[in-house]
Motif scaffolding. Sequence first.
Motif, mmCIF file in Angstrom:
data_model
loop_
_atom_site.group_PDB
_atom_site.id
_atom_site.type_symbol
_atom_site.label_atom_id
_atom_site.label_comp_id
_atom_site.label_asym_id
_atom_site.label_seq_id
_atom_site.Cartn_x
_atom_site.Cartn_y
_atom_site.Cartn_z
ATOM 1 N N GLU A 1 -5.968 6.126 -0.690
ATOM 2 C CA GLU A 1 -6.753 7.079 -1.328
ATOM 3 C C GLU A 1 -7.172 6.978 -2.531
ATOM 4 O OE1 GLU A 1 -3.543 10.574 -0.688
ATOM 5 O OE2 GLU A 1 -2.960 9.039 -0.668
ATOM 6 N N ASN A 2 -7.012 6.033 -3.929
ATOM 7 C CA ASN A 2 -7.965 5.815 -4.907
ATOM 8 C C ASN A 2 -9.545 5.069 -4.486
ATOM 9 O OD1 ASN A 2 -8.996 3.817 -7.532
ATOM 10 N ND2 ASN A 2 -8.696 6.281 -7.159
ATOM 11 N N TRP B 1 0.519 15.653 -9.599
ATOM 12 C CA TRP B 1 1.181 14.108 -9.742
ATOM 13 C C TRP B 1 1.659 14.436 -11.651
ATOM 14 C CZ3 TRP B 1 -3.397 14.279 -7.737
ATOM 15 C CH2 TRP B 1 -3.642 13.482 -6.742
ATOM 16 N N TYR C 1 -1.704 -0.585 -3.805
ATOM 17 C CA TYR C 1 -2.325 -0.037 -3.826
ATOM 18 C C TYR C 1 -2.542 0.750 -3.582
ATOM 19 C CZ TYR C 1 -6.330 -0.102 -1.576
ATOM 20 O OH TYR C 1 -8.331 0.215 -0.647
ATOM 21 N N TYR C 2 -3.435 2.074 -3.598
ATOM 22 C CA TYR C 2 -3.449 3.348 -3.414
ATOM 23 C C TYR C 2 -5.153 3.399 -2.711
ATOM 24 C CZ TYR C 2 0.553 3.665 -6.491
ATOM 25 O OH TYR C 2 1.499 3.873 -7.177
ATOM 26 N N ALA D 1 5.889 5.289 -5.190
ATOM 27 C CA ALA D 1 6.060 4.072 -6.010
ATOM 28 C C ALA D 1 6.503 3.335 -6.967
ATOM 29 C CB ALA D 1 4.298 4.370 -6.362
ATOM 30 N N TRP E 1 0.553 -1.211 0.049
ATOM 31 C CA TRP E 1 0.053 -0.140 0.131
ATOM 32 C C TRP E 1 1.168 1.081 -0.103
ATOM 33 C CZ3 TRP E 1 -4.630 -0.570 3.871
ATOM 34 C CH2 TRP E 1 -5.504 -1.986 3.584
ATOM 35 N N CYS E 2 0.834 1.817 -0.839
ATOM 36 C CA CYS E 2 1.486 3.580 -0.816
ATOM 37 C C CYS E 2 1.194 4.426 -1.187
ATOM 38 C CB CYS E 2 1.884 3.396 -2.483
ATOM 39 S SG CYS E 2 3.253 4.571 -2.473
ATOM 40 N N SER E 3 1.357 5.994 -0.518
ATOM 41 C CA SER E 3 0.040 7.067 -0.317
ATOM 42 C C SER E 3 0.483 7.563 -1.421
ATOM 43 C CB SER E 3 0.770 7.953 0.536
ATOM 44 O OG SER E 3 2.268 8.675 0.522
ATOM 45 N N SER E 4 -0.456 8.442 -2.203
ATOM 46 C CA SER E 4 -0.727 9.158 -3.631
ATOM 47 C C SER E 4 0.950 9.515 -4.199
ATOM 48 C CB SER E 4 -1.627 9.789 -3.398
ATOM 49 O OG SER E 4 -1.813 10.808 -2.759
ATOM 50 N N VAL F 1 -2.084 8.658 -10.962
ATOM 51 C CA VAL F 1 -2.211 7.934 -9.454
ATOM 52 C C VAL F 1 -1.454 6.626 -9.365
ATOM 53 C CG1 VAL F 1 -3.576 8.216 -7.289
ATOM 54 C CG2 VAL F 1 -3.226 10.144 -9.078
ATOM 55 N N VAL F 2 -1.968 5.872 -10.027
ATOM 56 C CA VAL F 2 -2.255 4.529 -8.879
ATOM 57 C C VAL F 2 -1.075 3.364 -10.472
ATOM 58 C CG1 VAL F 2 -4.143 3.869 -8.276
ATOM 59 C CG2 VAL F 2 -4.687 3.604 -10.519
#
Lengths: 435, 263
Positions: free
Chosen positions: A85-86, A327, A82-83, A71, A64-67, A256-257
């Motif tokens: 925030e999304n 981003w 996986y984010y 990454a 899991w990663c902050s946005s 983002v992802v």
Amino acid sequence: MQPNYYKKLVSIFIPNTLIQNFDDRIEMTQENQIKSVHELKKIATDYYQNLDEASKDPHKKVAWCSSVGPAELLLAFDFNVYYPENHTAILGASRSANKYIPLAVAQGYSPEICSYLTSDIGAYLKNETGLQRAYGIEKVPKPDVLIFNTNQCRDVQDWFNYYAREFQVPILGVNSPTFIDELSNTHFKTVEEQLKDIAETLEKITDQSFERKKLENKLQLSLECSNKWNSVLETASSIPSPLTFFDGCIHMLPAVVLRGTQIAVDYYNMLEQELKLRIENGIAAVAEESFRCFWEGMPIWGKLRALSNQFSELKTCIVASTYCNSWIFSDFNPQEPFRSMAKAYTELFINRSESSKEKYLKKMVDKFSIDGMIYHNARTCPNNSNTNYGLPKRLENLTGIPSLQIDADLNDLNVYSEEQTKTNIEAFIEQLAGI
Amino acid sequence: MPNNFLFTGIDIGSSFTKAVTINANKNIIGSSTIHSGIKLHVAAEKALKESLSAKSDEDNIKKMVITGYGRKNTHFEDIITSNITEISCSAKAARFVYPEEDVTIVDIGGQDSKIIKIRDGRRSSFKMNRKCAAGTGTFLEELALKLRIESTELNNLGKLSTNPAKISSYCTVFAGTEILSRIREGAKVEDMVRGAYHSIVKRVLEIDTFDNRVVLTGGVIAHNSVIVNIFEELLEQPISVPPTPQSFVALGAALYALEGQDK
């Protein structure tokens, strides 16, 4: 009946059952649609399906990663990323966040802190996920490791710590220097060292050696994604603009992802071409565009459609935003992977001083021919609200461009006053029109 | 333009609906103020009728502009109507009543307060209170309820005060709790009322800066002249109040109707 463009857009975030309840007050013509959205929906579905499969496969790893976390480093260690925030934006956009926030509040998380955090933890406590309705996925993917960067706020740290305790998995973090005016090598060095430490820890966690070449490759792809995303957003400097901020909130998903992958690069190539074609053919995102505004701050996820419709009715295009620009990481450099990641992730608008933000916004006003600034003062996101230290007034004095402040929130609609917001927006556009 | 042509502005507020009808020479030929209730269209029709001196006048209305919180909920079949926000209408009235002047309008209504600035003949900015009811008429209604007095008595009580009670809470509900504390401390009713007026003014003063001629408008001002005195006291400058502060926005709407200003 013509297909409703906005319905297609939000379907990426919102399940079909909810879309059916949307009224058809604003119908956009076939030619107004950004057609790439069909591909985007496929990309989003594949991304979440792959994550779901990875979480069920003992040979695959999920992080899991902050946005705006590192990454690329995780991708270099073959993690499926996986984010959260999304995920929580999905809860906001589907207007289910307020169902979950009280559950986290009851656990001692204040309703005044990040409503991304409270709605996400609340959904977890209720054993529900926005992915179920949107993608048919029963559970969010279980993490093997969590990684955050405080370059956006401190809340991500506490948010991720909750899950580290819950899943009993390691948590790693970058503590970024914040609110800096002129960033120096000293600042970058401290982040660079932390990133290197994280790489070492990831080697132990994964029992896998760090491969610099792999990181360089991921960073190259992230750079290409970032540059293309920037080009997409810059098409809005055309008059009329071929896309709106509300479009951007949807089309930013790959940046983002999926940054660090070829999928994101290919998608933005396609989207950029389409938008350029729209410019050539004079296709405007907002018919008869009369005013161009800038959105500063977080989206109000549960009101994207309502706001998009209202601005369209007022012939006003929200052409650009600090949010979608978050981003863009132009400083990524595969030749200096750690240093350039440190630079790009620390230079973010959200992480900077007031005077640095002022300069940036002044540039945006000029670049996008802005008639009016709209500031979203998000109740639970003071870190990404720039209305609290006098910035709007200073920028008004600097540019002569009027501004409007909307008091709302990213996910918590209990602090949103529909009527007052509508009147404020309408009165603001009347002001721009000289009424 | 024929002299018998008439133009009406209707301001449908959260508490009251106001109508002002003017002729082609911008003279007010009638006005009315009635409770908005829950049927906004009925209130608008009634306000329109009451703003006209003769039944035949309605046929002479050439255009109407509807404003206020209920502006989108009302339409008239036989009269050309459009709607413009109360903020623009207020600015319009200010430019008419105080021509060629830089003005700061403070409008205190039932559910919101607004600061609107006119500079060089144009609206240069506006700000509204945040979601909370502090600094609005609702705060006074809550106070009257708490003290078990009629809200119409508040102004006279406020004038009697010599030692305003301190009510510092931002929140209407918490202010109610503070009032209970003051009652327990033995504060006089008139001092609590004056303290509440002070609280409203302080909340409004936080919305924006105040310069040039400051004009107070809105229903709260129309019925609570004490507020004007408190503004003068705290801003240390004379305050202007137009002849009909509650119908100020409706007047602006009528002027827009006359000019055919539309969006």
